[in-house]
Design a protein around this motif. Structure first.
Motif, PDB file in Angstrom:
ATOM      1  N   MET B  55       9.512  15.701   7.812  1.00 33.22           N
ATOM      2  CA  MET B  55       8.572  14.637   8.113  1.00 33.22           C
ATOM      3  C   MET B  55       8.089  13.960   6.846  1.00 33.22           C
ATOM      4  SD  MET B  55       8.060  13.669  10.974  1.00 33.22           S
ATOM      5  CE  MET B  55       8.514  14.075  12.631  1.00 33.22           C
ATOM      6  N   ASP B  56       7.757  14.769   5.850  1.00 35.30           N
ATOM      7  CA  ASP B  56       7.101  14.170   4.707  1.00 35.30           C
ATOM      8  C   ASP B  56       7.286  15.054   3.475  1.00 35.30           C
ATOM      9  OD1 ASP B  56       5.661  12.332   3.376  1.00 35.30           O
ATOM     10  OD2 ASP B  56       3.712  13.155   3.903  1.00 35.30           O
ATOM     11  N   VAL B  57       7.444  14.425   2.351  1.00 36.71           N
ATOM     12  CA  VAL B  57       7.371  15.119   1.073  1.00 36.71           C
ATOM     13  C   VAL B  57       6.395  14.337   0.222  1.00 36.71           C
ATOM     14  CG1 VAL B  57       8.604  15.882  -0.973  1.00 36.71           C
ATOM     15  CG2 VAL B  57       9.769  15.860   1.219  1.00 36.71           C
ATOM     16  N   ASN B 514       6.462   2.549  16.146  1.00 32.72           N
ATOM     17  CA  ASN B 514       7.794   2.818  15.600  1.00 32.72           C
ATOM     18  C   ASN B 514       8.112   4.295  15.495  1.00 32.72           C
ATOM     19  OD1 ASN B 514       8.502   0.171  15.241  1.00 32.72           O
ATOM     20  ND2 ASN B 514       7.464   0.060  13.283  1.00 32.72           N
ATOM     21  N   GLY B 515       7.168   5.149  15.811  1.00 27.67           N
ATOM     22  CA  GLY B 515       7.430   6.570  15.699  1.00 27.67           C
ATOM     23  C   GLY B 515       6.213   7.297  15.169  1.00 27.67           C
ATOM     24  N   GLU B 516       6.463   8.448  14.592  1.00 29.50           N
ATOM     25  CA  GLU B 516       5.328   9.273  14.182  1.00 29.50           C
ATOM     26  C   GLU B 516       4.661   8.708  12.944  1.00 29.50           C
ATOM     27  OE1 GLU B 516       5.816  13.490  13.823  1.00 29.50           O
ATOM     28  OE2 GLU B 516       4.576  13.561  12.037  1.00 29.50           O
ATOM     29  N   ILE B 517       3.371   8.403  13.070  1.00 26.06           N
ATOM     30  CA  ILE B 517       2.594   8.083  11.877  1.00 26.06           C
ATOM     31  C   ILE B 517       1.682   9.273  11.631  1.00 26.06           C
ATOM     32  CG2 ILE B 517       0.834   6.720  13.140  1.00 26.06           C
ATOM     33  CD1 ILE B 517       0.813   4.988  10.522  1.00 26.06           C
ATOM     34  N   GLY B 518       1.803   9.846  10.443  1.00 29.76           N
ATOM     35  CA  GLY B 518       1.045  11.054  10.154  1.00 29.76           C
ATOM     36  C   GLY B 518       0.162  10.841   8.947  1.00 29.76           C
ATOM     37  N   TYR B 519      -1.034  11.389   9.014  1.00 31.90           N
ATOM     38  CA  TYR B 519      -1.932  11.297   7.874  1.00 31.90           C
ATOM     39  C   TYR B 519      -2.172  12.698   7.332  1.00 31.90           C
ATOM     40  CZ  TYR B 519      -2.866   6.460   8.958  1.00 31.90           C
ATOM     41  OH  TYR B 519      -2.726   5.128   9.179  1.00 31.90           O
ATOM     42  N   TYR B 520      -1.955  12.834   6.038  1.00 29.01           N
ATOM     43  CA  TYR B 520      -2.218  14.105   5.367  1.00 29.01           C
ATOM     44  C   TYR B 520      -3.413  13.877   4.460  1.00 29.01           C
ATOM     45  CZ  TYR B 520      -1.590  17.895   2.004  1.00 29.01           C
ATOM     46  OH  TYR B 520      -1.783  18.964   1.184  1.00 29.01           O
ATOM     47  N   LEU B 521      -4.544  14.505   4.798  1.00 27.26           N
ATOM     48  CA  LEU B 521      -5.769  14.303   4.041  1.00 27.26           C
ATOM     49  C   LEU B 521      -6.159  15.600   3.358  1.00 27.26           C
ATOM     50  CD1 LEU B 521      -8.080  12.307   6.466  1.00 27.26           C
ATOM     51  CD2 LEU B 521      -6.724  11.417   4.606  1.00 27.26           C
ATOM     52  N   VAL B 522      -6.556  15.481   2.099  1.00 29.89           N
ATOM     53  CA  VAL B 522      -7.112  16.617   1.377  1.00 29.89           C
ATOM     54  C   VAL B 522      -8.535  16.247   1.016  1.00 29.89           C
ATOM     55  CG1 VAL B 522      -6.935  18.108  -0.626  1.00 29.89           C
ATOM     56  CG2 VAL B 522      -4.879  17.245   0.448  1.00 29.89           C
ATOM     57  N   SER B 523      -9.472  17.088   1.445  1.00 30.80           N
ATOM     58  CA  SER B 523     -10.871  16.836   1.137  1.00 30.80           C
ATOM     59  C   SER B 523     -11.330  17.849   0.097  1.00 30.80           C
ATOM     60  CB  SER B 523     -11.709  16.984   2.414  1.00 30.80           C
ATOM     61  OG  SER B 523     -13.052  17.210   2.073  1.00 30.80           O
ATOM     62  N   ASN B 524     -12.160  17.373  -0.851  1.00 26.71           N
ATOM     63  CA  ASN B 524     -12.762  18.329  -1.774  1.00 26.71           C
ATOM     64  C   ASN B 524     -14.272  18.405  -1.565  1.00 26.71           C
ATOM     65  OD1 ASN B 524     -13.311  15.840  -2.738  1.00 26.71           O
ATOM     66  ND2 ASN B 524     -12.687  16.229  -4.842  1.00 26.71           N
ATOM     67  N   GLY B 525     -14.721  17.968  -0.389  1.00 29.04           N
ATOM     68  CA  GLY B 525     -16.135  18.081  -0.070  1.00 29.04           C
ATOM     69  C   GLY B 525     -16.962  16.866  -0.442  1.00 29.04           C
ATOM     70  N   THR B 526     -16.359  15.858  -1.069  1.00 24.81           N
ATOM     71  CA  THR B 526     -17.098  14.650  -1.400  1.00 24.81           C
ATOM     72  C   THR B 526     -16.838  13.575  -0.344  1.00 24.81           C
ATOM     73  OG1 THR B 526     -15.285  13.787  -2.722  1.00 24.81           O
ATOM     74  CG2 THR B 526     -16.904  15.123  -3.869  1.00 24.81           C
ATOM     75  N   GLY B 527     -17.453  12.419  -0.535  1.00 29.68           N
ATOM     76  CA  GLY B 527     -17.313  11.348   0.445  1.00 29.68           C
ATOM     77  C   GLY B 527     -16.027  10.565   0.315  1.00 29.68           C
ATOM     78  N   LYS B 528     -15.230  10.883  -0.698  1.00 32.86           N
ATOM     79  CA  LYS B 528     -13.967  10.172  -0.877  1.00 32.86           C
ATOM     80  C   LYS B 528     -12.814  11.141  -0.666  1.00 32.86           C
ATOM     81  CE  LYS B 528     -15.922   7.011  -4.214  1.00 32.86           C
ATOM     82  NZ  LYS B 528     -15.919   6.465  -5.571  1.00 32.86           N
ATOM     83  N   PRO B 529     -11.742  10.708  -0.017  1.00 33.25           N
ATOM     84  CA  PRO B 529     -10.608  11.618   0.161  1.00 33.25           C
ATOM     85  C   PRO B 529      -9.978  11.943  -1.192  1.00 33.25           C
ATOM     86  CG  PRO B 529     -10.085   9.434   1.002  1.00 33.25           C
ATOM     87  CD  PRO B 529     -11.518   9.413   0.622  1.00 33.25           C
ATOM     88  N   TYR B 530      -9.682  13.211  -1.402  1.00 32.14           N
ATOM     89  CA  TYR B 530      -9.024  13.580  -2.659  1.00 32.14           C
ATOM     90  C   TYR B 530      -7.573  13.135  -2.627  1.00 32.14           C
ATOM     91  CZ  TYR B 530      -7.849  16.169  -6.829  1.00 32.14           C
ATOM     92  OH  TYR B 530      -7.444  16.483  -8.093  1.00 32.14           O
ATOM     93  N   LYS B 531      -6.992  13.225  -1.454  1.00 31.36           N
ATOM     94  CA  LYS B 531      -5.619  12.758  -1.279  1.00 31.36           C
ATOM     95  C   LYS B 531      -5.533  12.175   0.111  1.00 31.36           C
ATOM     96  CE  LYS B 531      -1.025  12.695  -1.317  1.00 31.36           C
ATOM     97  NZ  LYS B 531      -0.273  11.760  -2.140  1.00 31.36           N
ATOM     98  N   CYS B 532      -5.012  10.978   0.212  1.00 33.94           N
ATOM     99  CA  CYS B 532      -4.831  10.352   1.517  1.00 33.94           C
ATOM    100  C   CYS B 532      -3.405   9.865   1.584  1.00 33.94           C
ATOM    101  CB  CYS B 532      -5.801   9.192   1.685  1.00 33.94           C
ATOM    102  SG  CYS B 532      -5.486   8.236   3.161  1.00 33.94           S
ATOM    103  N   ARG B 533      -2.626  10.532   2.370  1.00 35.34           N
ATOM    104  CA  ARG B 533      -1.206  10.228   2.424  1.00 35.34           C
ATOM    105  C   ARG B 533      -0.863   9.753   3.828  1.00 35.34           C
ATOM    106  NH1 ARG B 533       3.953   9.329   0.505  1.00 35.34           N
ATOM    107  NH2 ARG B 533       5.421  10.119   2.025  1.00 35.34           N
ATOM    108  N   ALA B 534      -0.138   8.655   3.904  1.00 34.55           N
ATOM    109  CA  ALA B 534       0.322   8.185   5.206  1.00 34.55           C
ATOM    110  C   ALA B 534       1.819   8.387   5.280  1.00 34.55           C
ATOM    111  CB  ALA B 534      -0.023   6.721   5.405  1.00 34.55           C
ATOM    112  N   ARG B 535       2.251   9.145   6.256  1.00 30.74           N
ATOM    113  CA  ARG B 535       3.675   9.304   6.517  1.00 30.74           C
ATOM    114  C   ARG B 535       4.026   8.244   7.570  1.00 30.74           C
ATOM    115  NH1 ARG B 535       7.485   9.293  10.269  1.00 30.74           N
ATOM    116  NH2 ARG B 535       9.169  10.669   9.784  1.00 30.74           N
TER     117      ARG B 535
END
Lengths: 185, 573
Positions: B55-57, B514-535
Motif C-alpha cells: 500500500m505504502d512506503v 479512484n481507490g484506497e486513500i490512506g492517511y498515515y499520521l504520527v502524533s507527538n502530542g502537539t497540535g501539529k502532526p509530526y508526520k502526515c502522509r497521504a497514500r
C-alpha cells in the motif's frame, strides 16, 4: 444491510469484417446518436422560440448564477452602522488561516470597543476561500461574501486593505444568518 | 486477527522482530533493517498472511534520535483483508535499506519517492532516481532540518554539470531497459514526448515513449509536475489547517479526501462521531464520487473525440456540484468535514434539490451511455486495451475501479465497512476482462449505486447533533462563543494550539473515487502532526501505465491513461 457484487453487463461483441452486419451495426449506432443529440437540439430550439431558454449554459457577464447561502466567496470585514469595523484585532483568523494570507496590526481606540485593527490586509492571491477565518472569528467580524470577481492586473492590486474589505452589515444579513445557523450546534 | 499476524511474525523471525505494537488496532512490527527483504518475502508468501498488496512506503524523520529515519511499509492482503505495518530504523550516516521491489513490483515508485523526499537509499532498486523533484535539486525536502521557506531556483538540465544544453539532448532520460534498440525495419526508434501539457492527457504528466512505427516499444511515465509539498505543509500547520489542503489532493472529489483525513485524526483521539455526522459524511462523499466518475467518463469520451457525451457528463456533474455547493459552500475547496464533525448541517430543502438534480443527472448519464456504449469507434478503442494480469495489478498496488474491473472484489466500503456503510444497501460492480471498457462500465455503474446510497442516506438520516461535544476536539458552537466566557476561552485555545491527540501513529484507509486513500499520521502530542502522509490511489494506479501500453499502439495510450484517471493533485501531492 448487505452489499452484493454484481457483474457489469458488457455489450454484445461487435460484428467484425466488412460484412453487411458491420455496416448495419455502425448505421444503427449513428442513428441512435443522432436521435439523442437532435432531441436536445429540438428541445432547446423550442425553448428559444417560446423565449423560455432550456440551455444549461449561463451567459456569464450578462446573466449570473444565484449562489446558495452556504457559498463562500472572498472574505470581507463587517462594517457596523457607525461606519467602524466590528473587528477587535484578536488575531484568531490570522492563526487559523492555513495560507497565512491575513496580516493584522492591532491598535487602541477611544471608542466603546477599545481595540481595532490599524492594518488589516488580506492577500487575495493566496486566499483559497476555505472559510476557516470566519469559523474562528469570535466576534462575527470577518465573513465570507458572495463576491468572487476579484481579478486584478497587478500583484499589488491583489493585496486588499481594511478600507477595501469593509462591507456594511445590512448587505451581509443572509450570510450572518447562515453562520449563526450553520456553526451553531 | 492482528494478534495472530504479529505472533506468527515473531515466531518465524525471533531475532529480526525488534518490537510489536497494536496501537488503536493497527498491527505494526519493528524490524532489523537487514531483514526487511526476507520478512517481506515471508509475509507475501505465507498462506495465513498473504500480504499481496504494497500500500505504502514512506519514512519518518525522528531528528535528534539515533537511528534517525524510520522507514514505514503498509501492506494489505486482498485475500484475508487485513493490514500490517512494518518499520525499520536506519541511521543518518548511511540510510540504506534493501529494496522490496523484487517482492512487490509496485514498491518501485514508492521507494523512489522515499528516496526523493528523505534521501533513503534502497539497495537493489532497479531505477533509483528522483520522482517528484528534478535531479539538480539539493537536499531532501521532507527531512525535518529542511526549512519550509527555503527556495531553490529551478535549474535547467545540464547546467550544474557545467555542460551547455546543446551538448546533449536536453530532455534525455535513461529509460529502463528497452526491449530492442532498433525497429522492425532496422530503423532507429523514434522518441516522442507526450506532455507535460498535452491535449490528449488531462493531467500534467510526461510520458516519454520510444516508437517503432506506431508501436510503443518502451515507455517512461514521469510525474511530479504538480508537486507542491502537501506533506510538508500539513506538518507545519495545525491538524485542522490541513483539511483544506486535502481538498486539493483529488480536486474532482474533494470531500472523500476530507473524510479520510478527519477519520485518521479521530482515530488518533480514539473517538466516534455521532450517527447524523456519519450519514452526512457518507452522503457528501457519495456526491463527490458521482462527480468524480462523471468527470472521468466524460473526459475519456472527450479524448476519444466524443464531444457531445463529454458535455452531457459535465452538465450532470454541474448538477451534482450544485448540491455540493449548497451543502459545503464550495465546489472544489469544499472544506466540509471537520475533526469530530462536519462544518454545517443540511441546508433547508436539500433533500428535494438532491432528488431532482440526481434524477436529471442520471437521465443525462443514460443518454451518455447510449451515445458511447454502442458506438463502434468508442468500443474499438476501449475493448481489449490496457489489460494486465490480476496478480500483477495487485502487486502494483492498483485499487479502486481499475482493480474491480479486473474482477477483484475489493471495495473498502464492503471489505471493511467504515462509517455507516454497513447499514446501507448497495452493489459493488465487478468487471470480467479488466480492459478499458470494463473500467468504463464499472464507473458508470458506480454512479448509479452512489445515487442509491445518497437516496438511502436522505431517507435514513437520524436527527441529532452533527458534532462531538468535546471542546478539546471540535470548536465550540458560535452562539456560545459570542455569549459565554468558557466557550470563548475554548475557542481561543483550539484555534491557537490546535487539537492535541495523544502520541501515537495510525493508518486509516477509506475508499475514494479512484481507490484506497490512506492517511498515515504520527502524533507527538502537539497540535501539529509530526508526520502526515497521504497514500493516494492515483499514484499507485499511474505506475503500471508504462507496463500497460508497452507493445501497444500509440493511440491506445489515450484511453488507458484516461481510465486510470490520474489526478495530478493526488498523484503528485
Amino acid at each position: 444491510m448487505a452489499t452484493r457484487t454484481i457483474a457489469v453487463s458488457r455489450p454484445r461483441p461487435m460484428p467484425r469484417g466488412g460484412t453487411l452486419g458491420t455496416w448495419l451495426f455502425g448505421a444503427r449506432a449513428l442513428l441512435k446518436g443522432l436521435v439523442i443529440t437532435n432531441r436536445h437540439f429540438l428541445r432547446n430550439l423550442w425553448g428559444f422560440i417560446r423565449r423560455k431558454p432550456t440551455v444549461f449554459t449561463v451567459q456569464y457577464p450578462e446573466h449570473r448564477f444565484p449562489f446558495p447561502n452556504a457559498f463562500r466567496g472572498m472574505p470581507v470585514l463587517v462594517q457596523m452602522d457607525n461606519g467602524k469595523e466590528r473587528c477587535v484585532a484578536c488575531g484568531l483568523c490570522e492563526w487559523a488561516c492555513p495560507t497565512d494570507c491575513i496580516t493584522i496590526y492591532p491598535a487602541e481606540t477611544e471608542d466603546e470597543i477599545e481595540r481595532h485593527p490599524d492594518v488589516f490586509n488580506i492577500n487575495m492571491s493566496r486566499c483559497m476561500f476555505c472559510g476557516l477565518c470566519e469559523e474562528a472569528c469570535p466576534e462575527e467580524a470577518i465573513v465570507m461574501s458572495h463576491n468572487v470577481e476579484i481579478g486584478a492586473f497587478s500583484r499589488r492590486a491583489t493585496l486588499w486593505h481594511k478600507e477595501d474589505l469593509l462591507v456594511p452589515v445590512s448587505q451581509l444579513a443572509p450570510r450572518l444568518q447562515h453562520i449563526r445557523r450553520g456553526y451553531d450546534r | 486477527m492482528s494478534q495472530d499476524i504479529l505472533e506468527r511474525l515473531r515466531e518465524r523471525f525471533p531475532a529480526d522482530v525488534l518490537g510489536i505494537d497494536r496501537y488503536r488496532g493497527d498491527a505494526s512490527a519493528t524490524l532489523r533493517p537487514e531483514s526487511v527483504l526476507e520478512v517481506a518475502r515471508f509475509v507475501k508468501d505465507d498462506p495465513a498472511l498473504r500480504f499481496d498488496m504494497p500500500m505504502d512506503v514512506t519514512a519518518v524523520d525522528y531528528i535528534g534520535q539515533e537511528p534517525r529515519f524510520e522507514v514505514v511499509y503498509h501492506l494489505y492482503s486482498t485475500v484475508h483483508h487485513h493490514r500490517l505495518r512494518l518499520k525499520a530504523r536506519v541511521p543518518q550516516q548511511d540510510p540504506t535499506l534493501p529494496s522490496i521491489t523484487p517482492v512487490w513490483v509496485g514498491a518501485n515508485w514508492l521507494e523512489r519517492e522515499t528516496y526523493d523526499m528523505y534521501g533513503i537509499r534502497f539497495s537493489g532498486h532497479p531505477d533509483l532516481r528522483r520522482i517528484y523533484l528534478y535531479e539538480e535539486f539539493e537536499g531532501h525536502p521532507l527531512r525535518k532540518d529542511y526549512p519550509k521557506e527555503k527556495r531553490q531556483p529551478l535549474i535547467g538540465p545540464g547546467s550544474r554539470r557545467g555542460a551547455s544544453v546543446g551538448d546533449e539532448h536536453p530532455y534525455a532520460v535513461d529509460l529502463p531497459r528497452p526491449l530492442h534498440d532498433t525497429g522492425m525495419l532496422g530503423a532507429e526508434l523514434m522518441r516522442v514526448q507526450l506532455g507535460p501539457s498535452h491535449p490528449a492527457t488531462h493531467g500534467t504528466v510526461r510520458i516519454v515513449v520510444d516508437l517503432d512505427g506506431e508501436t510503443i516499444v518502451n515507455a517512461d511515465v514521469q510525474i511530479g509536475y504538480l508537486h507542491r509539498g502537501f506533506e510538508k505543509e500539513c506538518e507545519s500547520g495545525f491538524y485542522y489547517q490541513a483539511i483544506p489542503y486535502t481538498d486539493r489532493l483529488n480536486y474532482a472529489s474533494a470531500i472523500l479526501c476530507n473524510v479520510g483525513y478527519c477519520m485518521a485524526v479521530e482515530k488518533l483521539f480514539g473517538i466516534e462521531t455521532p450517527p447524523r455526522c456519519q450519514f452526512l459524511r457518507v452522503l457528501s462523499g457519495e456526491l463527490a464520487r458521482i462527480a468524480d466518475h462523471f468527470l472521468c467518463t466524460g473526459a475519456t469520451a472527450l479524448e476519444l473525440n466524443a464531444f457531445t457525451a463529454f458535455l452531457y457528463a459535465l452538465q450532470a456533474r454541474e448538477l451534482i456540484w450544485d448540491l455540493v455547493d449548497a451543502l459545503c459552500g464550495g465546489r472544489v475547496t469544499s472544506n466540509y468535514i471537520r475533526i469530530g464533525g462536519v462544518s454545517a448541517d443540511l441546508p433547508n430543502g436539500f433533500a428535494e434539490l438532491a432528488r431532482t438534480n440526481i434524477a436529471k443527472a442520471l437521465k443525462l448519464l443514460g443518454e451518455m451511455e447510449q451515445l458511447l456504449i454502442e458506438n463502434p469507434i468508442f468500443r474499438g478503442r476501449m475493448e481489449g486495451v490496457g489489460q494486465l494480469p490480476v496478480d500483477e495489478l495487485i502487486a502494483y498496488g492498483v485499487c479502486g475501479p481499475v482493480l474491480r474491473a479486473a474482477g477483484v472484489d475489493l471495495d473498502l466500503r464492503r471489505a471493511q465497512p467504515y462509517l455507516v456503510y454497513d447499514q446501507l444497501d448497495f452493489d459493488v460492480p465487478l468487471g470480467s476482462h479488466g480492459d478499458n471498457m470494463d473500467r468504463f462500465l464499472v464507473r458508470v455503474e458506480e454512479i448509479k449505486q452512489s445515487a442509491r446510497i445518497v437516496e438511502q442516506c436522505l431517507r435514513m438520516m437520524p436527527d441529532g447533533p452533527v458534532d462531538t461535544d468535546d471542546p478539546t476536539i471540535r470548536w465550540p458552537a458560535k452562539s456560545h462563543v459570542y455569549t459565554r466566557m468558557e466557550e470563548l476561552i475554548d475557542q481561543f485555545k483550539q484555534v491557537t494550539e490546535g487539537p492535541k491527540p495523544p502520541p501515537g501513529e495510525v493508518y486509516v484507509a477509506t475508499e475514494s473515487a479512484n481507490g484506497e486513500i490512506g492517511y498515515y499520521l504520527v502524533s507527538n502530542g502537539t497540535g501539529k502532526p509530526y508526520k502526515c502522509r497521504a497514500r493516494t490511489p492515483s499514484f499507485s494506479n499511474t505506475q503500471p501505465l508504462a507496463r500497460m501500453i508497452r507493445g501497444r499502439l500509440l493511440a491506445d495510450m489515450v484511453p488507458t491513461f484516461d481510465m486510470l484517471n490520474m489526478i495530478g493533485g493526488e498523484c503528485d501531492r
